[in-house]
Design an enzyme around this catalytic site. Structure first.
Site, PDB file in Angstrom:
ATOM      1  N   LYS A 166       0.855  -1.184   0.000  1.00  0.00           N
ATOM      2  CA  LYS A 166       0.000   0.000   0.000  1.00  0.00           C
ATOM      3  C   LYS A 166       0.896   1.241   0.000  1.00  0.00           C
ATOM      4  O   LYS A 166       1.841   1.323   0.796  1.00  0.00           O
ATOM      5  CB  LYS A 166      -0.896  -0.017   1.242  1.00  0.00           C
ATOM      6  CG  LYS A 166      -1.870  -1.198   1.277  1.00  0.00           C
ATOM      7  CD  LYS A 166      -2.996  -1.030   0.267  1.00  0.00           C
ATOM      8  CE  LYS A 166      -4.052  -2.110   0.430  1.00  0.00           C
ATOM      9  NZ  LYS A 166      -5.172  -1.945  -0.518  1.00  0.00           N
ATOM     10  N   ASP A 191      -0.473  -0.281  -4.400  1.00  0.00           N
ATOM     11  CA  ASP A 191      -1.897   0.091  -4.360  1.00  0.00           C
ATOM     12  C   ASP A 191      -2.038   1.400  -3.587  1.00  0.00           C
ATOM     13  O   ASP A 191      -1.719   1.462  -2.396  1.00  0.00           O
ATOM     14  CB  ASP A 191      -2.718  -1.020  -3.698  1.00  0.00           C
ATOM     15  CG  ASP A 191      -4.220  -0.772  -3.811  1.00  0.00           C
ATOM     16  OD1 ASP A 191      -4.624   0.271  -4.376  1.00  0.00           O
ATOM     17  OD2 ASP A 191      -5.002  -1.629  -3.337  1.00  0.00           O
ATOM     18  N   GLU A 216      -1.929   0.476  -8.639  1.00  0.00           N
ATOM     19  CA  GLU A 216      -3.369   0.278  -8.535  1.00  0.00           C
ATOM     20  C   GLU A 216      -4.031   1.552  -8.006  1.00  0.00           C
ATOM     21  O   GLU A 216      -3.586   2.129  -7.020  1.00  0.00           O
ATOM     22  CB  GLU A 216      -3.607  -0.903  -7.591  1.00  0.00           C
ATOM     23  CG  GLU A 216      -5.045  -1.347  -7.435  1.00  0.00           C
ATOM     24  CD  GLU A 216      -5.166  -2.535  -6.473  1.00  0.00           C
ATOM     25  OE1 GLU A 216      -4.147  -3.219  -6.214  1.00  0.00           O
ATOM     26  OE2 GLU A 216      -6.265  -2.762  -5.961  1.00  0.00           O
ATOM     27  N   ASP A 241      -9.113  -0.237  -9.715  1.00  0.00           N
ATOM     28  CA  ASP A 241      -9.826  -1.092  -8.754  1.00  0.00           C
ATOM     29  C   ASP A 241     -11.161  -0.406  -8.402  1.00  0.00           C
ATOM     30  O   ASP A 241     -12.198  -0.717  -8.991  1.00  0.00           O
ATOM     31  CB  ASP A 241      -8.918  -1.285  -7.530  1.00  0.00           C
ATOM     32  CG  ASP A 241      -9.555  -2.054  -6.388  1.00  0.00           C
ATOM     33  OD1 ASP A 241     -10.626  -2.647  -6.584  1.00  0.00           O
ATOM     34  OD2 ASP A 241      -8.993  -2.081  -5.267  1.00  0.00           O
ATOM     35  N   LYS A 265     -13.121  -7.283  -8.899  1.00  0.00           N
ATOM     36  CA  LYS A 265     -13.694  -7.695  -7.617  1.00  0.00           C
ATOM     37  C   LYS A 265     -15.148  -7.984  -7.893  1.00  0.00           C
ATOM     38  O   LYS A 265     -15.929  -7.076  -8.188  1.00  0.00           O
ATOM     39  CB  LYS A 265     -13.519  -6.588  -6.570  1.00  0.00           C
ATOM     40  CG  LYS A 265     -12.065  -6.442  -6.162  1.00  0.00           C
ATOM     41  CD  LYS A 265     -11.856  -5.581  -4.968  1.00  0.00           C
ATOM     42  CE  LYS A 265     -10.358  -5.505  -4.665  1.00  0.00           C
ATOM     43  NZ  LYS A 265     -10.045  -4.413  -3.732  1.00  0.00           N
TER      44      LYS A 265
HETATM   45  O1  OSB Z   1      -7.822  -1.883  -2.344  1.00  0.00           O
HETATM   46  O2  OSB Z   1      -7.389  -3.830  -3.004  1.00  0.00           O
HETATM   47  C1  OSB Z   1      -7.831  -3.079  -2.147  1.00  0.00           C
HETATM   48  C2  OSB Z   1      -8.709  -5.168   0.912  1.00  0.00           C
HETATM   49  C3  OSB Z   1      -9.849  -4.536   1.328  1.00  0.00           C
HETATM   50  C4  OSB Z   1     -10.312  -3.435   0.640  1.00  0.00           C
HETATM   51  C5  OSB Z   1      -9.620  -2.968  -0.463  1.00  0.00           C
HETATM   52  C6  OSB Z   1      -8.467  -3.593  -0.891  1.00  0.00           C
HETATM   53  C7  OSB Z   1      -7.992  -4.699  -0.181  1.00  0.00           C
HETATM   54  C8  OSB Z   1      -6.760  -5.365  -0.556  1.00  0.00           C
HETATM   55  C9  OSB Z   1      -6.727  -6.870  -0.731  1.00  0.00           C
HETATM   56  O3  OSB Z   1      -5.742  -4.739  -0.763  1.00  0.00           O
HETATM   57  C10 OSB Z   1      -6.416  -7.677   0.482  1.00  0.00           C
HETATM   58  C11 OSB Z   1      -6.657  -9.159   0.288  1.00  0.00           C
HETATM   59  O4  OSB Z   1      -7.790  -9.623   0.509  1.00  0.00           O
HETATM   60  O5  OSB Z   1      -5.726  -9.897  -0.067  1.00  0.00           O
HETATM   61 MG    MG Z   2      -7.054  -1.880  -4.373  1.00  0.00          MG
END
Ligand code: OSB
Ligand code: MG
Length: 371
Positions: A166, A191, A216, A241, A265
């Protein structure tokens, strides 16, 4: 194939602590509240699903309680009166409910599981996936750098070949560059969860030299125009995303060139039926897809794994072992990453079921709906 008549629907609200906090610039998640579903048809067959909305609207406008309300008042009553020959029919049936994608996805998944069981085939096979191990990927979302480096080292030792970290406006791109160079065998995704704005494009550009495979969602979902401006100036492709909630959003991304890759997703697009329509469009347009995670239990992950077996899903997704987030998964079997790979289920349907013994320890509400 015979018709499916839903006799009973059961909703469970669960509250499960995460092994360690999941931290982004938007939110710290310490506990996962989820709605788990089971449907039973008139001949005693079952299907399972899981709602991926969060307790509060930090990631999408839907929450656990809005999803519960939509399921209880409109979605489930409509389902119980209907006879299905295919899960796609749900979309027409539920067209009177605007958006509420995560709530709709919950029942769409359960119906797909049941449908595939009736065909006596694994779900991935029903949707045209290939029998193959799925490449795993882990998300490192820690509160500080020291923890981040520790988790990355552990992930590499555990065989992960893709690591997503992140980033935000306060991240240091020079440190990332050094770290990525240190692990040349690993794909690194960044991300941003919409952390950058039209005023910080220059800051985002400093991440272009880090060696990330992709970035991302650099900008919020309201800023696709800004994303298009920034993408033109950067070589690292953007993967959208939050911006992708429908096929129209994908078309918009392609038209504006606000990103080059889709993060799928299923909950955010309303379920597997819509995800497959988006997949078909992406393949036709040559847009790569990968599968994003939502801090889920095994049932939701299993739907993600089935989708990841489709051709055109080109990058490894957010697929970590059950033990990454949970002391014990609420679904069985548990998901295991071995040498950076996960094997698809061979059972008919989605191949996973709820582990009621474990689930009951975390259940805070339960409701039955009968036809
Ligand atoms: O932004 O991809 C995202 C988890 C919850 C909400 C948003 C995100 C995420 C993750 C993925 O980054 C985590 C996972 O389940 O492996
Ligand atoms: Mg994401």
């Amino acid at each position: 194939m015979g018709n499916i008549q839903i006799q009973r629907v059961t909703l469970h609200l669960v509250r499960v602590p995460l092994k360690k906090p999941f931290t982004t610039h938007l939110q710290q998640v310490e506990e996962r509240e989820s709605i788990l579903i089971e449907i039973l048809d008139s001949v005693g067959q079952t299907g399972v699903g899981e709602c991926v909305a969060f307790s509060s609207p930090w990631y999408t406008e839907e929450t656990v309680e809005t999803a519960w309300l939509a399921l209880e008042n409109w979605i489930i009553p409509a389902m119980l009166k209907h006879t299905f020959s295919h899960p796609d029919e749900l979309d027409t049936l539920l067209s009177f409910v605007i958006r509420n994608h995560m709530a709709k996805s919950t029942v769409n998944h359960a119906l797909w599981d049941l449908y595939a069981k009736k065909l006596n085939k694994p779900l991935w096979q029903v949707i045209g996936g290939a029998s193959q191990p799925i490449e795993a990927g882990i998300v490192v979302a820690t509160a500080n750098n020291e923890e981040m480096y520790k988790e990355i080292e552990t992930a590499v030792k555990n065989g992960y070949k893709r690591i997503k970290i992140k980033i935000s406006q306060t991240s240091d791109p020079k440190q990332f560059k050094k770290m990525i160079a240190h692990y040349p065998q690993i794909l690194f995704f960044a991300d941003a969860n919409g952390a950058f704005t039209e005023h910080t494009i220059v800051l985002l550009q400093t991440f272009d030299e880090c060696g990330f495979t992709l970035i991302e969602q650099p900008f919020s979902e309201q800023h696709n125009a800004v994303s298009a401006v920034a993408q033109k100036t950067m070589k690292t492709p953007f993967a959208l995303d939050e911006s992708i909630g429908s096929l129209q959003d994908v078309e918009d991304m392609i038209e504006r060139n606000s990103g080059k890759i889709i993060v799928m997703k299923q909950g955010r697009v309303g379920g597997l039926s819509n995800a497959l329509r988006i997949h078909e469009h992406c393949v036709k347009k040559g847009i790569p897809i990968w599968v994003g995670g939502m801090i889920e239990f095994g049932v939701s992950k299993a739907f993600n794994l089935a989708f990841a077996s489709l051709p055109g899903v080109t990058f490894p997704g957010d697929f970590s072992s059950s033990t990454h987030f949970w002391n014990q998964d609420l679904a069985e079997p548990s998901i295991n990453v071995v040498d950076g790979e996960i094997f698809l289920a061979s059972e008919s349907g989605v191949g996973f079921k709820w582990n009621y013994k474990v689930m009951e320890q975390f259940e805070v509400r339960k409701k039955f709906f009968e036809a």
